[in-house]
Write an enzyme that holds these catalytic residues in place. Sequence first.
Site, PDB file in Angstrom:
ATOM      1  N   SER A   1      43.306  49.712  43.423  1.00 41.23           N
ATOM      2  CA  SER A   1      42.744  50.755  42.423  1.00 41.23           C
ATOM      3  C   SER A   1      42.179  52.234  43.304  1.00 41.23           C
ATOM      4  CB  SER A   1      41.574  50.147  41.835  1.00 41.23           C
ATOM      5  OG  SER A   1      41.720  48.840  40.895  1.00 41.23           O
TER       6      SER A   1
HETATM    7  N1  SAH Z   1      40.652  44.714  42.253  1.00 40.18           N
HETATM    8  C1  SAH Z   1      41.989  44.920  42.856  1.00 40.18           C
HETATM    9  C2  SAH Z   1      42.691  45.733  42.157  1.00 40.18           C
HETATM   10  C3  SAH Z   1      44.057  45.110  41.842  1.00 40.18           C
HETATM   11  S1  SAH Z   1      45.356  45.371  40.626  1.00 40.18           S
HETATM   12  C4  SAH Z   1      41.658  45.664  44.147  1.00 40.18           C
HETATM   13  O1  SAH Z   1      40.898  46.196  44.394  1.00 40.18           O
HETATM   14  O2  SAH Z   1      42.836  46.023  45.102  1.00 40.18           O
HETATM   15  C5  SAH Z   1      45.158  44.196  39.334  1.00 40.18           C
HETATM   16  C6  SAH Z   1      45.260  42.696  40.052  1.00 40.18           C
HETATM   17  O3  SAH Z   1      45.069  41.836  38.867  1.00 40.18           O
HETATM   18  C7  SAH Z   1      46.489  42.538  40.424  1.00 40.18           C
HETATM   19  O4  SAH Z   1      46.329  42.076  41.560  1.00 40.18           O
HETATM   20  C8  SAH Z   1      47.155  41.311  39.462  1.00 40.18           C
HETATM   21  O5  SAH Z   1      48.044  40.214  40.060  1.00 40.18           O
HETATM   22  C9  SAH Z   1      45.796  40.763  38.835  1.00 40.18           C
HETATM   23  N2  SAH Z   1      46.108  40.043  37.273  1.00 40.18           N
HETATM   24  C10 SAH Z   1      46.772  40.485  36.341  1.00 40.18           C
HETATM   25  N3  SAH Z   1      46.593  39.617  35.452  1.00 40.18           N
HETATM   26  C11 SAH Z   1      45.773  38.838  35.972  1.00 40.18           C
HETATM   27  C12 SAH Z   1      45.061  37.602  35.220  1.00 40.18           C
HETATM   28  N4  SAH Z   1      45.616  37.306  34.182  1.00 40.18           N
HETATM   29  N5  SAH Z   1      44.093  36.938  36.074  1.00 40.18           N
HETATM   30  C13 SAH Z   1      44.067  37.254  37.124  1.00 40.18           C
HETATM   31  N6  SAH Z   1      44.456  38.207  37.830  1.00 40.18           N
HETATM   32  C14 SAH Z   1      45.378  39.057  37.131  1.00 40.18           C
END
Ligand code: SAH
Length: 213
Positions: free
Chosen positions: A64
């Site tokens: 993000s």
């Molecule tokens: N917090 C992360 C942002 C990652 S983007 C960071 O700091 O890098 C969002 C993430 O949510 C992705 O890795 C994606 O695979 C995950 N995601 C999507 N749907 C999800 C779900 N139902 N349960 C858990 N993770 C999920």
Amino acid sequence: MKDTFKHKGMRQQLVDVLATKGIKDKAVLNAIGKIPRHLFMDSGFIDHAYVDKAFPIAADQTISQPYTVAFQSELLQIQPGHKVLEIGTGSGYQCAVLIELGAKVYSIERQQELFKKTSKFLPKIGYRAKKLIFGDGYKGLEEEAPFDSIIVTAGAPFVPKPLLSQIKVGGRLVIPVGDDVQTMTLFIRKGAKAFEKHELGEFRFVPLLQDKN
Ligand code: SAH
């Protein structure tokens, strides 16, 4: 895996940018000033680590934007010792910010490749979550509930009911809600069935998907 003076300098500039954009919480700014964000990205891209932008990581996901991380973190109002659930571990950067704020962090990731990568990486640079879970964040984490706060870091088409029921009274859920564009939404639990809702502007996240993969 180096963190040099140059990186520290760039990081301080990023902190200044975030403060200019309206982030006030000193603890959040300090955390971002401390965490080597460049190590969360593939080595070819570390020049992008300290600009205020989201960036691609493995498995078509993104780390993000720093402003978004700061904005969500500020809304959680974390106190040291708080029990916090994160949905969407991704690169682990947001998780590191939560740990730096003193939270006991549980974080769920649905994408196996990322789950494995980040589970190895975070402890290697000294960030120990209470538990990293490979699973589906729509369900929350009933066995560890209730939480002081829950943060969702993917765009949710709707607010999953289990997440509302797994926060303490007085606790907070921060979740971007919407399909193409999401409205950052803060719920504060006021009683067993009473929630205060605040809508706090538009953001863009990768989608929160059903089930693990
Ligand atoms: N917090 C992360 C942002 C990652 S983007 C960071 O700091 O890098 C969002 C993430 O949510 C992705 O890795 C994606 O695979 C995950 N995601 C999507 N749907 C999800 C779900 N139902 N349960 C858990 N993770 C999920």
